[in-house]
Design a protein around this motif. Structure first.
Motif, mmCIF file in Angstrom:
data_model
loop_
_atom_site.group_PDB
_atom_site.id
_atom_site.type_symbol
_atom_site.label_atom_id
_atom_site.label_comp_id
_atom_site.label_asym_id
_atom_site.label_seq_id
_atom_site.Cartn_x
_atom_site.Cartn_y
_atom_site.Cartn_z
ATOM 1 N N ASN A 90 0.820 -1.213 0.000
ATOM 2 C CA ASN A 90 0.000 0.000 0.000
ATOM 3 C C ASN A 90 0.853 1.261 0.000
ATOM 4 O OD1 ASN A 90 -2.096 -1.799 2.198
ATOM 5 N ND2 ASN A 90 -2.668 -1.271 0.109
ATOM 6 N N ARG A 96 -5.337 2.432 1.943
ATOM 7 C CA ARG A 96 -6.172 1.303 1.504
ATOM 8 C C ARG A 96 -7.642 1.534 1.807
ATOM 9 N NH1 ARG A 96 -4.065 -2.504 4.419
ATOM 10 N NH2 ARG A 96 -5.733 -2.853 5.906
ATOM 11 N N ASN A 148 -3.508 1.757 -3.597
ATOM 12 C CA ASN A 148 -2.118 2.164 -3.796
ATOM 13 C C ASN A 148 -2.087 3.228 -4.887
ATOM 14 O OD1 ASN A 148 -2.288 -0.860 -5.265
ATOM 15 N ND2 ASN A 148 -1.561 0.776 -6.599
#
Length: 395
Positions: free
Chosen positions: A73, A278, A284
């Motif tokens: 992430n 997230r 991402n």
């Protein structure tokens, strides 16, 4: 069907976007060459050739599963390491990849920070004039935006007023330098004074206050002006950066956060920020653009084109009698409305097919913002209209 929290946003949609949409309608009606749209900070200067070449090379050379796939992430480790190295070379910092979190542009980065640190009722201090969306971002997490009134002589922060507005509920302070909408750069002395006030208040109140430096215009500074890097001035600092302006990539939504080791609970904040990325739905930052940034991390903005526009628009408007602080950076002029009513002045401009944004939207009534990240030819075509507007307003 509309949530109560959304209703005021629906009724008071962004003045910048409203003007931009109005510009498209007027262009269809009168022809684009006859409409002078200075509303949106949408770079007219194309991205460096290295960006397009990087995209082609990545598609040819790198594993498609990597280029288009998930990653941590926080972003690709090699990309974060490249950014940390670039910052260290340029500013004498000592960041590692663990201090960098890739974001979906600066807007998402700011939301990630605020989601990470704010509890309901926490206050976030900003200096007027400020980017209008800060208020929306803070309210997303039930925070309270607290604006420091502007010093309209210089548009440097009013530090006496700033100190008065820090309370036990103050969780963060946002600075934006070079500034949108004024183009003013905060000096090292200003940053030291801001940091000194915040340190004093932290001790006095027994709290921790985060300084958030919003830096999408960092690379756009003229006449050799220096934009000091903020993290050495104050321990509890986070930096929000975007490549939208520096590499002319606003639609690609790519940027990063810097969360230094010196920040209180730094590793926990980084972990929480990755989770916030997230759960806010970003997951991402765009993977292809991360790969591009790794190859283009030291590419430079086309300052010459923006500076040429700056000089023409500033010199012409001041010659016509308008008042404006000459911008040191970014690509905006913040012009005083001749009769103090910025909304009425915007209407006058619109009658001449000139689109500008009222200063009220930036927490600073009586001014308008003009984005000069347009073609040089548009500015040239607009000058007769500006001259007529000046005469109509009695300048």
């Amino acid at each position: 069907m509309i949530a109560d929290k959304m209703r005021p946003l629906l009724e008071n949609n962004s003045a910048i976007r409203a003007m931009f949409e109005e510009g498209k309608k007027m262009a269809a009606l009168y022809g684009p060459e006859n409409v002078y749209d200075f509303s949106l900070g949408n770079p007219n200067v194309p991205a460096p050739a290295a960006v397009s070449q990087a995209i082609l090379d990545i598609i040819k050379e790198e594993d498609p599963a990597l280029v288009h796939g998930y990653m941590s992430n926080a972003g690709f480790a090699d990309v974060r390491e490249a950014i940390a190295g670039s910052l260290n070379r340029r500013f004498g910092t000592h960041f590692r990849l663990e201090n960098i979190l890739m974001t979906v542009g600066a807007a998402s980065g700011m939301n990630v920070i605020l989601k990470t640190i704010l509890d309901p009722g926490d206050e976030v201090v900003v200096f007027a004039p400020y980017f209008m969306e800060y208020g929306s971002y803070v309210r997303n997490y039930d925070g309270v935006l607290v604006a420091v009134p502007p010093n309209t002589d210089t548009f440097q922060p009013d530090l006496a007023e700033f100190e008065k507005r820090i309370t036990e509920r103050t969780k963060a302070v946002i600075i934006n330098t070079p500034n949108n909408p004024t183009g003013v750069i905060y000096s090292s002395e200003t940053l030291r004074n801001i940091a000194g006030i915040m340190e004093k208040k932290e001790k006095e109140l027994g709290t921790s206050i985060v300084l958030i430096s919003d830096e999408p215009y960092r690379e756009l500074a003229y006449d050799g002006a220096e934009v000091p890097y903020v993290t050495p001035f104050y321990r509890n600092t986070m930096v929000c950066y975007s490549y939208s302006k520096s590499l002319s990539l606003p639609g690609e939504r790519i940027g990063y956060l810097v969360i230094p080791d010196e920040l209180e609970d730094s590793s926990k904040v980084m972990a929480a920020a990755a989770i916030a990325t997230r759960i806010l739905g970003c997951v991402n930052a765009p993977s292809l653009m991360q790969r591009v940034i790794m190859r283009c991390v030291d590419e430079q903005a086309n300052l010459e084109a923006y500076d040429k526009n700056r000089q023409l628009l500033y010199n012409s408007l001041t010659e016509y009698g308008f008042e404006c602080v000459k911008p040191e950076g970014a690509f905006y002029l913040f012009v005083k409305a001749p009769k103090a009513d910025d909304q009425a002045f915007c209407h006058v401009c619109k009658e001449h097919r000139v689109l500008v944004v009222p200063g009220t939207s930036f927490g600073c009534p009586g001014y308008v913002r003009m984005a000069y990240c347009v073609s040089y030819q548009q500015i040239e075509r607009a000058l007769p209209a500006f001259e007529k507007i000046a005469k109509e307003c009695g300048l």
